[in-house]
Design a protein around this motif. Structure first.
Motif, PDB file in Angstrom:
ATOM      1  N   LEU A  34       5.448 -11.807 -11.872  1.00 30.27           N
ATOM      2  CA  LEU A  34       5.635 -11.684 -10.429  1.00 30.27           C
ATOM      3  C   LEU A  34       6.465 -10.440 -10.161  1.00 30.27           C
ATOM      4  CD1 LEU A  34       4.688 -14.721 -10.422  1.00 30.27           C
ATOM      5  CD2 LEU A  34       6.171 -14.959  -8.405  1.00 30.27           C
ATOM      6  N   GLY A  35       6.077  -9.710  -9.143  1.00 39.03           N
ATOM      7  CA  GLY A  35       6.745  -8.456  -8.876  1.00 39.03           C
ATOM      8  C   GLY A  35       7.083  -8.261  -7.412  1.00 39.03           C
ATOM      9  N   TRP A  36       8.009  -7.361  -7.201  1.00 35.47           N
ATOM     10  CA  TRP A  36       8.352  -6.907  -5.847  1.00 35.47           C
ATOM     11  C   TRP A  36       7.894  -5.463  -5.707  1.00 35.47           C
ATOM     12  CZ3 TRP A  36      10.058  -9.853  -1.940  1.00 35.47           C
ATOM     13  CH2 TRP A  36      10.644 -11.082  -2.246  1.00 35.47           C
ATOM     14  N   PHE A  37       7.220  -5.203  -4.587  1.00 38.19           N
ATOM     15  CA  PHE A  37       6.758  -3.864  -4.248  1.00 38.19           C
ATOM     16  C   PHE A  37       7.271  -3.527  -2.856  1.00 38.19           C
ATOM     17  CE2 PHE A  37       3.625  -3.161  -7.640  1.00 38.19           C
ATOM     18  CZ  PHE A  37       3.537  -4.441  -8.155  1.00 38.19           C
ATOM     19  N   ARG A  38       7.295  -2.242  -2.535  1.00 38.30           N
ATOM     20  CA  ARG A  38       7.713  -1.870  -1.189  1.00 38.30           C
ATOM     21  C   ARG A  38       6.873  -0.713  -0.687  1.00 38.30           C
ATOM     22  NH1 ARG A  38      13.765   0.564  -2.593  1.00 38.30           N
ATOM     23  NH2 ARG A  38      13.070   2.440  -3.719  1.00 38.30           N
ATOM     24  N   GLN A  39       6.803  -0.624   0.641  1.00 44.27           N
ATOM     25  CA  GLN A  39       5.991   0.423   1.257  1.00 44.27           C
ATOM     26  C   GLN A  39       6.590   0.823   2.580  1.00 44.27           C
ATOM     27  OE1 GLN A  39       1.883  -0.629   2.024  1.00 44.27           O
ATOM     28  NE2 GLN A  39       1.232   1.503   1.717  1.00 44.27           N
ATOM     29  N   THR A  40       6.623   2.121   2.819  1.00 46.26           N
ATOM     30  CA  THR A  40       7.012   2.661   4.117  1.00 46.26           C
ATOM     31  C   THR A  40       5.795   3.339   4.721  1.00 46.26           C
ATOM     32  OG1 THR A  40       7.796   4.681   3.041  1.00 46.26           O
ATOM     33  CG2 THR A  40       9.426   2.971   3.486  1.00 46.26           C
ATOM     34  N   PRO A  41       5.743   3.444   6.036  1.00 46.88           N
ATOM     35  CA  PRO A  41       4.576   4.050   6.694  1.00 46.88           C
ATOM     36  C   PRO A  41       4.299   5.452   6.162  1.00 46.88           C
ATOM     37  CG  PRO A  41       5.948   2.951   8.308  1.00 46.88           C
ATOM     38  CD  PRO A  41       6.707   2.920   7.013  1.00 46.88           C
ATOM     39  N   GLY A  42       3.053   5.697   5.827  1.00 40.21           N
ATOM     40  CA  GLY A  42       2.653   7.021   5.365  1.00 40.21           C
ATOM     41  C   GLY A  42       2.848   7.260   3.885  1.00 40.21           C
ATOM     42  N   LYS A  43       3.384   6.258   3.201  1.00 36.39           N
ATOM     43  CA  LYS A  43       3.612   6.410   1.766  1.00 36.39           C
ATOM     44  C   LYS A  43       2.856   5.339   1.000  1.00 36.39           C
ATOM     45  CE  LYS A  43       8.178   8.581   1.791  1.00 36.39           C
ATOM     46  NZ  LYS A  43       9.559   8.509   1.248  1.00 36.39           N
ATOM     47  N   GLU A  44       2.599   5.626  -0.268  1.00 31.21           N
ATOM     48  CA  GLU A  44       1.957   4.632  -1.124  1.00 31.21           C
ATOM     49  C   GLU A  44       2.934   3.527  -1.471  1.00 31.21           C
ATOM     50  OE1 GLU A  44      -1.325   7.428  -3.463  1.00 31.21           O
ATOM     51  OE2 GLU A  44       0.137   6.245  -4.568  1.00 31.21           O
ATOM     52  N   ARG A  45       2.367   2.360  -1.704  1.00 30.92           N
ATOM     53  CA  ARG A  45       3.194   1.245  -2.128  1.00 30.92           C
ATOM     54  C   ARG A  45       3.730   1.515  -3.533  1.00 30.92           C
ATOM     55  NH1 ARG A  45       0.204  -4.050  -0.872  1.00 30.92           N
ATOM     56  NH2 ARG A  45      -1.155  -3.304  -2.552  1.00 30.92           N
ATOM     57  N   GLU A  46       4.963   1.149  -3.773  1.00 30.38           N
ATOM     58  CA  GLU A  46       5.560   1.405  -5.071  1.00 30.38           C
ATOM     59  C   GLU A  46       6.184   0.130  -5.642  1.00 30.38           C
ATOM     60  OE1 GLU A  46       8.706   4.261  -4.763  1.00 30.38           O
ATOM     61  OE2 GLU A  46       9.906   3.038  -3.431  1.00 30.38           O
ATOM     62  N   GLY A  47       6.131   0.026  -6.944  1.00 28.83           N
ATOM     63  CA  GLY A  47       6.725  -1.117  -7.613  1.00 28.83           C
ATOM     64  C   GLY A  47       8.229  -0.983  -7.679  1.00 28.83           C
ATOM     65  N   ARG A 107       4.468  -5.504 -15.842  1.00 34.19           N
ATOM     66  CA  ARG A 107       4.921  -4.155 -15.533  1.00 34.19           C
ATOM     67  C   ARG A 107       4.814  -3.956 -14.022  1.00 34.19           C
ATOM     68  NH1 ARG A 107       6.073  -4.492 -20.086  1.00 34.19           N
ATOM     69  NH2 ARG A 107       5.726  -3.047 -21.814  1.00 34.19           N
ATOM     70  N   ILE A 108       5.452  -2.935 -13.524  1.00 31.23           N
ATOM     71  CA  ILE A 108       5.297  -2.573 -12.121  1.00 31.23           C
ATOM     72  C   ILE A 108       4.669  -1.205 -11.973  1.00 31.23           C
ATOM     73  CG2 ILE A 108       7.104  -4.014 -11.157  1.00 31.23           C
ATOM     74  CD1 ILE A 108       8.954  -1.538 -11.364  1.00 31.23           C
ATOM     75  N   SER A 109       4.315  -0.592 -13.083  1.00 32.21           N
ATOM     76  CA  SER A 109       3.711   0.733 -13.034  1.00 32.21           C
ATOM     77  C   SER A 109       2.255   0.688 -12.605  1.00 32.21           C
ATOM     78  CB  SER A 109       3.832   1.407 -14.399  1.00 32.21           C
ATOM     79  OG  SER A 109       3.256   0.590 -15.403  1.00 32.21           O
ATOM     80  N   ASP A 110       1.641  -0.480 -12.640  1.00 30.42           N
ATOM     81  CA  ASP A 110       0.241  -0.628 -12.285  1.00 30.42           C
ATOM     82  C   ASP A 110       0.094  -1.881 -11.450  1.00 30.42           C
ATOM     83  OD1 ASP A 110      -2.881  -1.047 -14.173  1.00 30.42           O
ATOM     84  OD2 ASP A 110      -2.470  -0.779 -12.037  1.00 30.42           O
ATOM     85  N   GLU A 111      -0.285  -1.737 -10.207  1.00 26.58           N
ATOM     86  CA  GLU A 111      -0.377  -2.914  -9.350  1.00 26.58           C
ATOM     87  C   GLU A 111      -1.748  -3.571  -9.396  1.00 26.58           C
ATOM     88  OE1 GLU A 111       0.548  -1.205  -5.350  1.00 26.58           O
ATOM     89  OE2 GLU A 111      -1.417  -2.022  -4.873  1.00 26.58           O
ATOM     90  N   LYS A 112      -2.697  -2.992 -10.099  1.00 32.68           N
ATOM     91  CA  LYS A 112      -4.056  -3.566 -10.136  1.00 32.68           C
ATOM     92  C   LYS A 112      -4.088  -5.013 -10.622  1.00 32.68           C
ATOM     93  CE  LYS A 112      -6.645   0.761 -10.652  1.00 32.68           C
ATOM     94  NZ  LYS A 112      -5.477   1.667 -10.808  1.00 32.68           N
ATOM     95  N   PRO A 113      -3.287  -5.381 -11.631  1.00 32.61           N
ATOM     96  CA  PRO A 113      -3.333  -6.782 -12.088  1.00 32.61           C
ATOM     97  C   PRO A 113      -2.793  -7.782 -11.064  1.00 32.61           C
ATOM     98  CG  PRO A 113      -2.468  -5.361 -13.803  1.00 32.61           C
ATOM     99  CD  PRO A 113      -2.495  -4.553 -12.535  1.00 32.61           C
TER     100      PRO A 113
END
Length: 127
Positions: A34-47, A107-113
């Motif tokens: 389970l992971g936490w990700f974050r996103q701000t407007p105009g930016k890609e989501r990041e782990g 991992r948080i480097s790849d959100e595909k899973p």
């Protein structure tokens, strides 16, 4: 039915703390990442951080190491993100996600899973 529900977001001043919670359905909580990700407007989501609910291994993005701590309570199917010494650049919508796979990967480097996502909780940090 599977779901993830985040809570704990809010507005704080720089240097403050918040604790985010993510309650997951048991089906998508056990024995996976389970992971936490974050996103701000105009930016890609990041782990931000991830934890394996069975193994307990944790992973952090370099930007939050030493300030954020991810943990879990397996009795409550809940993952937490303790955020200390918050900075304005931490302002974002924070999402909890669960991996599709019940293996040791985490991992948080790849959100595909990560196939299951919550609706997000907003964090705003003012200077």
């Amino acid at each position: 039915q599977v779901h993830l529900e985040e809570s704990g977001g809010g507005s704080v001043q720089a240097g403050g703390s918040l604790r985010l919670s993510c309650v997951a359905s048991r089906l998508i909580y056990i024995t996976r990442c389970l992971g936490w990700f974050r996103q701000t407007p105009g930016k890609e989501r990041e782990g931000v951080a991830a934890i394996h609910t069975a193994i307990g291994s944790t992973y952090y993005d370099d930007s939050v190491k030493g300030r954020f701590t991810i943990s879990r309570d397996n009795r409550k199917n809940t993952v937490y993100l303790q955020m200390n010494n918050l900075a304005p650049e931490d302002t974002a919508m924070y999402y909890c996600a669960a991996s599709r796979y019940t293996d040791s990967w985490c991992r948080i480097s790849d959100e595909k899973p990560f196939g299951y996502w919550g609706q997000g909780t907003q964090v705003a940090v003012s200077s």
